[in-house]
Write an enzyme that holds these catalytic residues in place. Sequence first.
Site, PDB file in Angstrom:
ATOM      1  N   HIS A  92      -4.313  -4.655  -8.675  1.00 44.38           N
ATOM      2  CA  HIS A  92      -5.179  -3.586  -8.179  1.00 44.38           C
ATOM      3  C   HIS A  92      -6.625  -4.087  -8.128  1.00 44.38           C
ATOM      4  O   HIS A  92      -7.107  -4.706  -9.084  1.00 44.38           O
ATOM      5  CB  HIS A  92      -5.072  -2.363  -9.095  1.00 44.38           C
ATOM      6  CG  HIS A  92      -5.908  -1.231  -8.606  1.00 44.38           C
ATOM      7  ND1 HIS A  92      -5.551  -0.467  -7.523  1.00 44.38           N
ATOM      8  CD2 HIS A  92      -7.113  -0.773  -9.025  1.00 44.38           C
ATOM      9  CE1 HIS A  92      -6.494   0.424  -7.292  1.00 44.38           C
ATOM     10  NE2 HIS A  92      -7.444   0.271  -8.180  1.00 44.38           N
ATOM     11  N   MET A  99       0.812  -1.212   0.000  1.00 44.18           N
ATOM     12  CA  MET A  99       0.000   0.000   0.000  1.00 44.18           C
ATOM     13  C   MET A  99       0.855   1.275   0.000  1.00 44.18           C
ATOM     14  O   MET A  99       0.510   2.262   0.651  1.00 44.18           O
ATOM     15  CB  MET A  99      -0.966  -0.015   1.183  1.00 44.18           C
ATOM     16  CG  MET A  99      -1.889  -1.228   1.192  1.00 44.18           C
ATOM     17  SD  MET A  99      -2.769  -1.507  -0.368  1.00 44.18           S
ATOM     18  CE  MET A  99      -4.082  -0.314  -0.209  1.00 44.18           C
ATOM     19  N   ARG A 100       1.971   1.240  -0.695  1.00 43.35           N
ATOM     20  CA  ARG A 100       2.827   2.425  -0.855  1.00 43.35           C
ATOM     21  C   ARG A 100       3.056   2.662  -2.332  1.00 43.35           C
ATOM     22  O   ARG A 100       3.213   1.703  -3.105  1.00 43.35           O
ATOM     23  CB  ARG A 100       4.190   2.198  -0.190  1.00 43.35           C
ATOM     24  CG  ARG A 100       4.116   1.843   1.276  1.00 43.35           C
ATOM     25  CD  ARG A 100       3.880   3.064   2.126  1.00 43.35           C
ATOM     26  NE  ARG A 100       3.824   2.724   3.540  1.00 43.35           N
ATOM     27  CZ  ARG A 100       3.681   3.622   4.501  1.00 43.35           C
ATOM     28  NH1 ARG A 100       3.554   4.902   4.220  1.00 43.35           N
ATOM     29  NH2 ARG A 100       3.636   3.251   5.759  1.00 43.35           N
ATOM     30  N   ASN A 148       1.928  -4.939 -10.400  1.00 42.45           N
ATOM     31  CA  ASN A 148       1.037  -4.645  -9.274  1.00 42.45           C
ATOM     32  C   ASN A 148      -0.306  -5.303  -9.539  1.00 42.45           C
ATOM     33  O   ASN A 148      -0.712  -5.452 -10.692  1.00 42.45           O
ATOM     34  CB  ASN A 148       0.848  -3.126  -9.154  1.00 42.45           C
ATOM     35  CG  ASN A 148      -0.067  -2.750  -8.010  1.00 42.45           C
ATOM     36  OD1 ASN A 148       0.020  -3.320  -6.918  1.00 42.45           O
ATOM     37  ND2 ASN A 148      -0.961  -1.808  -8.244  1.00 42.45           N
TER      38      ASN A 148
HETATM   39  C1  GAR Z   1      -5.839  -6.934  -2.559  1.00 42.21           C
HETATM   40  O1  GAR Z   1      -7.220  -6.776  -2.794  1.00 42.21           O
HETATM   41  C2  GAR Z   1      -5.053  -6.095  -3.554  1.00 42.21           C
HETATM   42  O2  GAR Z   1      -5.640  -6.031  -4.818  1.00 42.21           O
HETATM   43  C3  GAR Z   1      -5.096  -4.747  -2.882  1.00 42.21           C
HETATM   44  O3  GAR Z   1      -4.924  -5.004  -1.520  1.00 42.21           O
HETATM   45  C4  GAR Z   1      -5.438  -6.309  -1.223  1.00 42.21           C
HETATM   46  C5  GAR Z   1      -4.342  -7.092  -0.541  1.00 42.21           C
HETATM   47  O4  GAR Z   1      -4.811  -8.313  -0.074  1.00 42.21           O
HETATM   48  N1  GAR Z   1      -4.082  -3.873  -3.382  1.00 42.21           N
HETATM   49  C6  GAR Z   1      -4.210  -2.565  -3.469  1.00 42.21           C
HETATM   50  O5  GAR Z   1      -5.222  -1.962  -3.133  1.00 42.21           O
HETATM   51  C7  GAR Z   1      -3.002  -1.833  -4.009  1.00 42.21           C
HETATM   52  N2  GAR Z   1      -3.304  -0.454  -4.207  1.00 42.21           N
HETATM   53  P1  GAR Z   1      -3.786  -9.433   0.389  1.00 42.21           P
HETATM   54  O6  GAR Z   1      -2.809  -8.757   1.349  1.00 42.21           O
HETATM   55  O7  GAR Z   1      -4.659 -10.436   1.095  1.00 42.21           O
HETATM   56  O8  GAR Z   1      -3.098  -9.979  -0.825  1.00 42.21           O
END
Ligand code: GAR
Length: 261
Positions: A159, A135-136, A157
């Site tokens: 998303h 999340m960075r 990445n």
């Molecule tokens: C996932 O939904 C991913 O797509 C999102 O965070 C979640 C992580 O879940 N990523 C973002 O929002 C990136 N901007 P996880 O830690 O269980 O894989």
Amino acid sequence: MSKKTCRIGALISGGGSNLQAVIDACAAKAIDAKVVVVGSDNPDAFGLERAKKAGVPTFVADYGAILAAGKKDPASLKPPPNFDAEKILARQKLFPNGNRQKAISYLTARALCEATILEKMPPDSVDLVILAGFMRVVTPYFIDAFNMDPAKPRIMNIHPALLPSFPGVDGYGDTFAYGCKVGGATVHFVDYGEDTGPIIGQKCFAILPDDDLDSVKKKGLALEWQLYPECIQLFAANRLQVSAKKQADGQTRKTVTILPK
Ligand code: GAR
């Protein structure tokens, strides 16, 4: 690269269910890859436990602590030795019309955090970096360290939305709040903007009248766990070609072509 195992460095911030899906896909030989290191900006990320359980080395680049120290004493934010502020400023797309000084402070502080990652995960120690719920935002300082060849980007990445709709930190939340009737997830190469890079793959699901945000997230994550390994395998098999094309709207945009087997 098709014959040798693709070495993956993963960056996470939280639960790491995508990381788990990738580790499992490697173990099942569904992808010709191996997760060789996992880093997190968050010392408490549960994904670090998942990595340890799988025998994968881990490290922490404690963004919170580094950024807090910089806030308290801005003079303590000494940029890494190879940080060229003007070069990074010219490349970045995070502050298109923003205040120059604010942009420099932001980019310097992030580069300091990113230097910790680069030390623990040097660019020649992995073939591919995957952001798996990291999340960075990553800056050109980090991106250029991996993307020596612009035609061969090496950072992906995932998303939680159908980009280019709903970039940012709450893809499923924004999709649901907008009243969309489909949601989805996107895997893309990382470029200098936020969630703007060339799209590799997408999967979508229906949002039905009885869905709530929780069920939307569950549907989305279940698809992410399929999508990320599939996209990584395309990379590992050298089937992703990135090229810049002039589009009908007059803009030149980089897009990904999936090469046949
Ligand atoms: C996932 O939904 C991913 O797509 C999102 O965070 C979640 C992580 O879940 N990523 C973002 O929002 C990136 N901007 P996880 O830690 O269980 O894989």
